[in-house]
Design an enzyme around this catalytic site. Structure first.
Site: not given
Length: 316
Positions: A161, A257, A287
């Site tokens: 991320s 995501d 995610h």
């Protein structure tokens, strides 16, 4: 329009638990309140973390003073390859504890030392503070690898991320600043652009799939001024004019995501620039899926693919 991939059954069970507690991030609250909620979620996991040969906490140089780092050493004969890992959390959340399990798993499975970096967080320390800490820490690891049983010439960076964003940024910084030499970049569902205008950002705009478009707006607002920095490649790697001469990459994305498309677009641009890149989309997951390996088979698969790629990179 293509029929959306259904959620993986194990992923759906996890989402039902997460969503019963409400939105994962408290966007209307303070950063510290959001951090407390994230810590509570982590502490609620009853499963012990993976065992590893040695874990050592250190203080190492950041860009403006020392930062905390955690060194994970698996069984094996030094010197080993070394992964410098940057945790996710939108540059606002996360710490050494939040990604302890992932770092243990990657070190064990890849047979490498992993060094997790507790870089400065926003909004207390806005861009580029965290990115500069990550670069300084990577430089220190390269120059002092022998002190942690590693080999500085077999150096990788990685993260998930926002940490994937930082790994891509550190790779560009190292290229632009004359080192250190980086052999590989591991980018797990990375943040690469502040525009938030991709089809996946629109498809998964609402709460319910771990991360939402509103979450990303909140993270970007805390990290930097997206309007001012939208063309800065050290904030938005996808906007970089030149992606040539970067380390080989593995990009992992998740079907459900909002960051899916920007991660895949970044992989496409790396390939177009001549960078050896593998991009794998994991279907039916959200995610953060690699961090959910305790109860998610596809999380285990993602960890294994990442570890295998690291092992192969260090062998080269």
């Amino acid at each position: 329009m293509a029929t959306p991939t259904p959620l993986d059954p194990q992923m759906k069970i996890m989402l039902d638990v997460f969503n019963a507690a409400g939105p994962m991030f408290l966007r209307a609250e303070t950063a510290e309140q959001a951090r407390a909620k994230m810590r509570a979620l982590l502490e609620a996991n009853p499963i012990p973390p993976p065992a590893i040969y040695r874990v050592e906490d250190r203080r190492i140089p950041g860009a403006d003073g020392e930062v905390a780092a955690r060194v994970y050493t698996p069984e094996g004969n030094p010197p080993m390859g070394v992964l410098v890992f940057f945790h996710g959390g939108g540059w606002v959340l996360g710490d050494l504890e939040s990604h302890d399990r992932v770092c243990r798993a990657l070190a064990n499975q890849a047979g490498c030392v992993a060094v997790s970096i507790d870089y400065r967080l926003a909004p207390e320390h806005v861009f580029p503070a965290g990115a500069e800490d990550c670069y300084a820490a990577t430089k220190w690891v390269s120059e002092n690898a022998a002190s942690i049983g590693a080999e500085g010439t077999r150096l990788a960076v990685g993260g998930d991320s926002a940490g994937g964003n930082l790994a891509a940024v550190v790779s560009m910084m190292a290229r632009d600043r004359g080192g250190p030499p980086i052999a590989f970049q591991l980018l797990m569902y990375p943040v690469t652009d502040c525009a938030l205008d991709t089809p996946s950002q629109k498809e998964f705009a609402a709460d319910g799939h771990v991360l939402s478009r509103a979450d990303m707006e909140w993270f970007w607002k805390n990290y930097t001024d997206p309007v001012a920095e939208k063309n800065n490649p050290y904030a938005c790697p996808l906007r970089a004019k030149d992606l040539k001469n970067l380390p080989p990459a593995l990009v992992l994305t998740a079907s459900h995501d909002p960051l899916r498309d920007e991660g895949e677009r970044f992989a496409e641009r790396l390939i177009a620039a001549g960078v050896k890149t593998t991009c794998t989309r994991y279907e039916g997951v959200t995610h953060g899926f690699v961090s959910f390996a305790d109860g998610l088979d596809k999380g285990k698969e993602g960890q294994r693919q990442a570890a295998d790629a690291l092992r192969a990179a260090f062998a080269r």
